[in-house]
Motif scaffolding. Structure first.
Motif, short mmCIF file in Angstrom:
data_model
loop_
_atom_site.label_atom_id
_atom_site.label_comp_id
_atom_site.label_asym_id
_atom_site.label_seq_id
_atom_site.Cartn_x
_atom_site.Cartn_y
_atom_site.Cartn_z
N ALA A 232 0.83 -1.20 0.00
CA ALA A 232 0.00 0.00 0.00
C ALA A 232 0.86 1.26 0.00
O ALA A 232 0.58 2.22 -0.72
CB ALA A 232 -0.93 -0.01 1.22
N ASP B 89 -7.47 3.94 -4.35
CA ASP B 89 -8.18 3.28 -3.25
C ASP B 89 -7.16 2.39 -2.54
O ASP B 89 -7.06 1.18 -2.81
CB ASP B 89 -9.36 2.47 -3.78
CG ASP B 89 -10.12 1.76 -2.67
OD1 ASP B 89 -9.92 2.12 -1.49
OD2 ASP B 89 -10.91 0.85 -2.98
N GLN C 110 -5.82 0.49 0.42
CA GLN C 110 -6.14 -0.19 1.67
C GLN C 110 -4.93 -0.98 2.14
O GLN C 110 -4.04 -1.31 1.34
CB GLN C 110 -7.34 -1.11 1.49
CG GLN C 110 -8.60 -0.42 1.02
CD GLN C 110 -9.75 -1.38 0.83
OE1 GLN C 110 -9.73 -2.50 1.34
NE2 GLN C 110 -10.77 -0.95 0.09
N ALA D 79 -2.21 -3.46 2.74
CA ALA D 79 -1.85 -4.64 1.94
C ALA D 79 -0.38 -4.94 2.16
O ALA D 79 0.48 -4.13 1.81
CB ALA D 79 -2.14 -4.41 0.46
N ALA E 20 -5.69 0.45 -6.90
CA ALA E 20 -6.27 -0.08 -5.66
C ALA E 20 -5.37 -1.17 -5.10
O ALA E 20 -4.77 -1.95 -5.85
CB ALA E 20 -7.68 -0.63 -5.91
N THR E 21 -5.27 -1.19 -3.78
CA THR E 21 -4.60 -2.29 -3.08
C THR E 21 -5.56 -2.78 -2.00
O THR E 21 -6.30 -2.00 -1.40
CB THR E 21 -3.29 -1.84 -2.42
OG1 THR E 21 -3.55 -0.82 -1.45
CG2 THR E 21 -2.31 -1.31 -3.46
N ARG E 22 -5.53 -4.08 -1.76
CA ARG E 22 -6.40 -4.64 -0.74
C ARG E 22 -5.87 -6.02 -0.34
O ARG E 22 -5.07 -6.63 -1.06
CB ARG E 22 -7.84 -4.76 -1.24
CG ARG E 22 -8.03 -5.75 -2.38
CD ARG E 22 -9.44 -5.72 -2.94
NE ARG E 22 -9.67 -6.74 -3.93
CZ ARG E 22 -9.33 -6.65 -5.21
NH1 ARG E 22 -8.72 -5.54 -5.65
NH2 ARG E 22 -9.59 -7.64 -6.06
N THR F 180 -7.51 -9.60 0.53
CA THR F 180 -8.78 -10.32 0.47
C THR F 180 -8.52 -11.79 0.22
O THR F 180 -7.63 -12.16 -0.55
CB THR F 180 -9.68 -9.75 -0.66
OG1 THR F 180 -10.87 -10.52 -0.74
CG2 THR F 180 -8.96 -9.80 -2.00
N THR G 205 -2.81 -10.70 -1.15
CA THR G 205 -2.59 -9.27 -1.32
C THR G 205 -2.73 -8.95 -2.80
O THR G 205 -2.02 -9.53 -3.63
CB THR G 205 -1.20 -8.87 -0.81
OG1 THR G 205 -1.11 -9.18 0.59
CG2 THR G 205 -0.95 -7.40 -1.01
#
Length: 362
Positions: free
Chosen positions: A211, A235, A237, A239, A273-275, A277, A281
């Motif tokens: 991130a 976006d 987040q 990570a 975007a990073t997330r 889930t 990663t």
């Protein structure tokens, strides 16, 4: 040079011979021990029986065992030679292998073990042949890409030197063009180095805050993108990549953003975007732009394959065509592969690409 080692054929032949001797000596030992372990029966008043020929039988059996032992060696040698013959064929074929001539062979031997080994080597040769072909294409493409600016530089200088009316202004223009071409070569060499490093396993394997790297890359490129009328939306987040090289991941993100900005449209958009889930990663970079044919996705992931040839004339990027080295997505693919990450490139219905990189779970 390796020291001489025992040969498998010799050991198998000796093993066959020893097995035959052991199988023959066992019954003889039982018979011999039984014959000499008992006492005389005359003291119990038993009538004398026929003369005992146990010793003669044992002597005859020992003679037969000697004959078996002498024959077991050569027979074992022949059987072992037949068993290891496919290994010699594989060794001979592999010894004649070269970058431009890889051996091919059918199934060797009648046994499953040899069939599995043959299939494994055939698959290995196919992968090597593909790698050698890709290497030859890469060297040819790199030579062409490096030679083109040099040829242009030489032509510019020679033409200007042959012009007797050249003045300071025209010479200055030529020098500026030569400098621009030199910058192009420098970027190309840097991209080639990044590609070579990306194809290697990460030197530094440490936890990396993806991130933060994404946020830094967006901040460094936001003003340049906005000057072209592009909107950058992030976006970001939390990570974390458990084991990665931060320098290579920075290069991966930078190349994705540069590619998204190069092949875009006026007033377009770049989404980053990073997330974290499902235990993975994930980095996603999407951009607007010209419509990309689905069959072009695989080709533009290869080195020196630019998107421009697959676009209409009115969809060409605003940048000078030679400022893009054609290595951006190839570098991304190499770095993702060296980190064991999944890379998915999908053309958007309304134009542009969506690139998703999923790193392994912690």
């Amino acid at each position: 040079m390796q020291a001489d080692r025992p040969r498998l054929r010799t050991r198998l032949a000796v093993l066959y011979a020893l097995t035959a001797i052991a199988l023959g000596a066992g019954p003889l030992a039982v018979v011999g021990l039984g014959a000499w372990s008992g006492g005389s029966t005359e003291e119990y008043g038993a009538p004398p029986g026929p003369p005992d020929n146990t010793l003669a039988v044992l002597l005859a059996a020992l003679l037969g065992l000697l004959v078996v032992a002498l024959a077991a060696g050569p027979i074992g040698w022949l059987l072992a030679g037949r068993a290891v013959r496919p290994l010699h064929e594989l060794t001979t074929a592999a010894g004649g292998a070269a970058a431009d001539r890889l051996p091919g062979h059918g199934e060797l031997g009648k046994y499953q073990e040899y069939a599995d080994l043959s299939a494994t080597l055939t698959s290995l040769y196919a992968r090597l042949d593909s790698a050698y072909a890709a290497q030859r294409r890469f060297v040819a493409d790199a030579s062409h890409e490096l030679r083109t600016p040099l040829t242009v530089q030489r032509a510019l200088i020679q033409v200007k030197l042959a012009d007797p009316e050249a003045d300071a202004t025209s010479l200055r223009a030529v020098c500026e063009e030569v400098l621009r071409l030199g910058d192009q070569q420098e970027r190309l060499v840097g991209a080639l180095l990044a590609l070579a490093q990306g194809e290697q396993r990460p030197v530094a394997a440490e936890p990396v805050d993806l991130a933060r790297l994404a946020a830094d890359a967006v901040a460094a490129r936001r003003s340049a993108a906005e000057s072209r009328g592009l909107t950058v939306r992030a976006d970001i987040q939390p990570a974390l990549v458990s084991r990665a090289d931060p320098t290579q991941l920075s290069s991966l993100i930078g190349n994705l953003l540069d590619n998204a900005a190069t092949y875009n449209v006026d007033g377009g958009r770049i989404d980053v975007a990073t997330r974290f889930t499902a235990g993975r990663t994930v980095l996603t970079v999407a951009n607007t732009g010209p419509i990309v044919p689905p069959d072009a996705v695989g080709r533009i992931m290869q080195p020196f394959q630019r998107l421009s040839p697959y676009l209409q004339a009115d969809q060409q990027p605003a940048d000078h065509p030679q400022t893009n080295s054609g290595l951006g997505l190839a570098i991304v693919r190499a770095i993702a592969g060296s980190h064991g990450a999944d890379l998915h490139v999908r053309p958007n219905v309304d134009g542009g690409l969506t690139v998703t990189v999923g790193f392994p779970a912690t």
